[in-house]
Design a protein around this motif. Sequence first.
Motif, PDB file in Angstrom:
ATOM      1  N   THR A 196       0.846  -1.188   0.000  1.00  0.00           N
ATOM      2  CA  THR A 196       0.000   0.000   0.000  1.00  0.00           C
ATOM      3  C   THR A 196       0.887   1.245   0.000  1.00  0.00           C
ATOM      4  O   THR A 196       2.106   1.163   0.209  1.00  0.00           O
ATOM      5  CB  THR A 196      -0.894   0.022   1.253  1.00  0.00           C
ATOM      6  OG1 THR A 196      -0.053   0.124   2.408  1.00  0.00           O
ATOM      7  CG2 THR A 196      -1.768  -1.215   1.326  1.00  0.00           C
ATOM      8  N   GLY A 197       0.290   2.392  -0.210  1.00  0.00           N
ATOM      9  CA  GLY A 197       1.039   3.641  -0.180  1.00  0.00           C
ATOM     10  C   GLY A 197       1.708   3.870   1.167  1.00  0.00           C
ATOM     11  O   GLY A 197       2.844   4.341   1.249  1.00  0.00           O
ATOM     12  N   ARG A 198       1.017   3.531   2.216  1.00  0.00           N
ATOM     13  CA  ARG A 198       1.575   3.702   3.558  1.00  0.00           C
ATOM     14  C   ARG A 198       2.798   2.807   3.750  1.00  0.00           C
ATOM     15  O   ARG A 198       3.814   3.237   4.305  1.00  0.00           O
ATOM     16  CB  ARG A 198       0.510   3.376   4.603  1.00  0.00           C
ATOM     17  CG  ARG A 198       1.018   3.552   6.011  1.00  0.00           C
ATOM     18  CD  ARG A 198      -0.047   3.260   7.025  1.00  0.00           C
ATOM     19  NE  ARG A 198       0.484   3.441   8.361  1.00  0.00           N
ATOM     20  CZ  ARG A 198      -0.256   3.623   9.408  1.00  0.00           C
ATOM     21  NH1 ARG A 198      -1.570   3.643   9.306  1.00  0.00           N
ATOM     22  NH2 ARG A 198       0.294   3.779  10.589  1.00  0.00           N
ATOM     23  N   GLN A 199       2.712   1.565   3.292  1.00  0.00           N
ATOM     24  CA  GLN A 199       3.838   0.651   3.426  1.00  0.00           C
ATOM     25  C   GLN A 199       5.041   1.157   2.626  1.00  0.00           C
ATOM     26  O   GLN A 199       6.178   1.083   3.095  1.00  0.00           O
ATOM     27  CB  GLN A 199       3.441  -0.747   2.965  1.00  0.00           C
ATOM     28  CG  GLN A 199       2.457  -1.428   3.893  1.00  0.00           C
ATOM     29  CD  GLN A 199       1.864  -2.686   3.292  1.00  0.00           C
ATOM     30  OE1 GLN A 199       1.825  -2.847   2.070  1.00  0.00           O
ATOM     31  NE2 GLN A 199       1.388  -3.581   4.151  1.00  0.00           N
ATOM     32  N   PHE A 219       5.684   4.297   1.915  1.00  0.00           N
ATOM     33  CA  PHE A 219       6.170   5.475   2.632  1.00  0.00           C
ATOM     34  C   PHE A 219       7.000   5.066   3.842  1.00  0.00           C
ATOM     35  O   PHE A 219       8.044   5.658   4.121  1.00  0.00           O
ATOM     36  CB  PHE A 219       4.996   6.350   3.059  1.00  0.00           C
ATOM     37  CG  PHE A 219       5.409   7.563   3.833  1.00  0.00           C
ATOM     38  CD1 PHE A 219       5.932   8.655   3.176  1.00  0.00           C
ATOM     39  CD2 PHE A 219       5.281   7.597   5.212  1.00  0.00           C
ATOM     40  CE1 PHE A 219       6.324   9.785   3.881  1.00  0.00           C
ATOM     41  CE2 PHE A 219       5.665   8.721   5.920  1.00  0.00           C
ATOM     42  CZ  PHE A 219       6.191   9.813   5.253  1.00  0.00           C
ATOM     43  N   GLU A 220       6.546   4.059   4.556  1.00  0.00           N
ATOM     44  CA  GLU A 220       7.266   3.607   5.752  1.00  0.00           C
ATOM     45  C   GLU A 220       8.610   2.993   5.393  1.00  0.00           C
ATOM     46  O   GLU A 220       9.552   3.044   6.179  1.00  0.00           O
ATOM     47  CB  GLU A 220       6.415   2.615   6.544  1.00  0.00           C
ATOM     48  CG  GLU A 220       5.239   3.284   7.236  1.00  0.00           C
ATOM     49  CD  GLU A 220       4.288   2.298   7.884  1.00  0.00           C
ATOM     50  OE1 GLU A 220       4.365   1.083   7.594  1.00  0.00           O
ATOM     51  OE2 GLU A 220       3.427   2.747   8.671  1.00  0.00           O
ATOM     52  N   ARG A 221       8.729   2.400   4.218  1.00  0.00           N
ATOM     53  CA  ARG A 221      10.005   1.824   3.776  1.00  0.00           C
ATOM     54  C   ARG A 221      11.035   2.912   3.511  1.00  0.00           C
ATOM     55  O   ARG A 221      12.175   2.818   3.926  1.00  0.00           O
ATOM     56  CB  ARG A 221       9.812   1.017   2.483  1.00  0.00           C
ATOM     57  CG  ARG A 221       9.313  -0.352   2.711  1.00  0.00           C
ATOM     58  CD  ARG A 221       9.430  -1.134   1.426  1.00  0.00           C
ATOM     59  NE  ARG A 221       8.412  -2.167   1.425  1.00  0.00           N
ATOM     60  CZ  ARG A 221       7.914  -2.729   0.367  1.00  0.00           C
ATOM     61  NH1 ARG A 221       8.322  -2.378  -0.820  1.00  0.00           N
ATOM     62  NH2 ARG A 221       7.000  -3.664   0.474  1.00  0.00           N
ATOM     63  N   ALA A 265      10.767   7.075   3.148  1.00  0.00           N
ATOM     64  CA  ALA A 265      10.008   8.316   3.081  1.00  0.00           C
ATOM     65  C   ALA A 265      10.655   9.335   2.158  1.00  0.00           C
ATOM     66  O   ALA A 265       9.995  10.236   1.657  1.00  0.00           O
ATOM     67  CB  ALA A 265       9.851   8.897   4.472  1.00  0.00           C
ATOM     68  N   TYR A 271       9.151  10.208  -1.245  1.00  0.00           N
ATOM     69  CA  TYR A 271       7.903  10.958  -1.329  1.00  0.00           C
ATOM     70  C   TYR A 271       8.055  12.388  -0.837  1.00  0.00           C
ATOM     71  O   TYR A 271       7.102  13.018  -0.432  1.00  0.00           O
ATOM     72  CB  TYR A 271       6.803  10.219  -0.557  1.00  0.00           C
ATOM     73  CG  TYR A 271       6.627   8.833  -1.103  1.00  0.00           C
ATOM     74  CD1 TYR A 271       5.913   8.621  -2.270  1.00  0.00           C
ATOM     75  CD2 TYR A 271       7.224   7.737  -0.488  1.00  0.00           C
ATOM     76  CE1 TYR A 271       5.780   7.356  -2.799  1.00  0.00           C
ATOM     77  CE2 TYR A 271       7.082   6.479  -1.014  1.00  0.00           C
ATOM     78  CZ  TYR A 271       6.362   6.292  -2.172  1.00  0.00           C
ATOM     79  OH  TYR A 271       6.243   5.052  -2.695  1.00  0.00           O
TER      80      TYR A 271
END
Length: 82
Positions: free
Chosen positions: A62-65, A67-69, A71, A74
């Motif tokens: 997902t987008g959140r995953q 981003f967490e990898r 940042a 982004y």
Amino acid sequence: EEEEEEDESKKRNKSGILKGVVGVTPVNPDNFLAWRTKFEAEIEAQRKDITAGLKEKLLRPTGRQLFERDASLYMDTDVGFN
């Protein structure tokens, strides 16, 4: 005259020719089983395609995953360009 029409319609029905219906294959157990086998194979192929598509979609991060990898991927590049 009505009797002639009835006789004619009975003859058409007996011979399997119905008005307005062309190229109809009569259904019998053998024809039905052949059709059913083919139909079930088509449906199973469609299910496999759908299942493969869903599996691919569910395994995608997902987008959140993402981003967490990392940042830094982004970061807003327009911040310094005012």
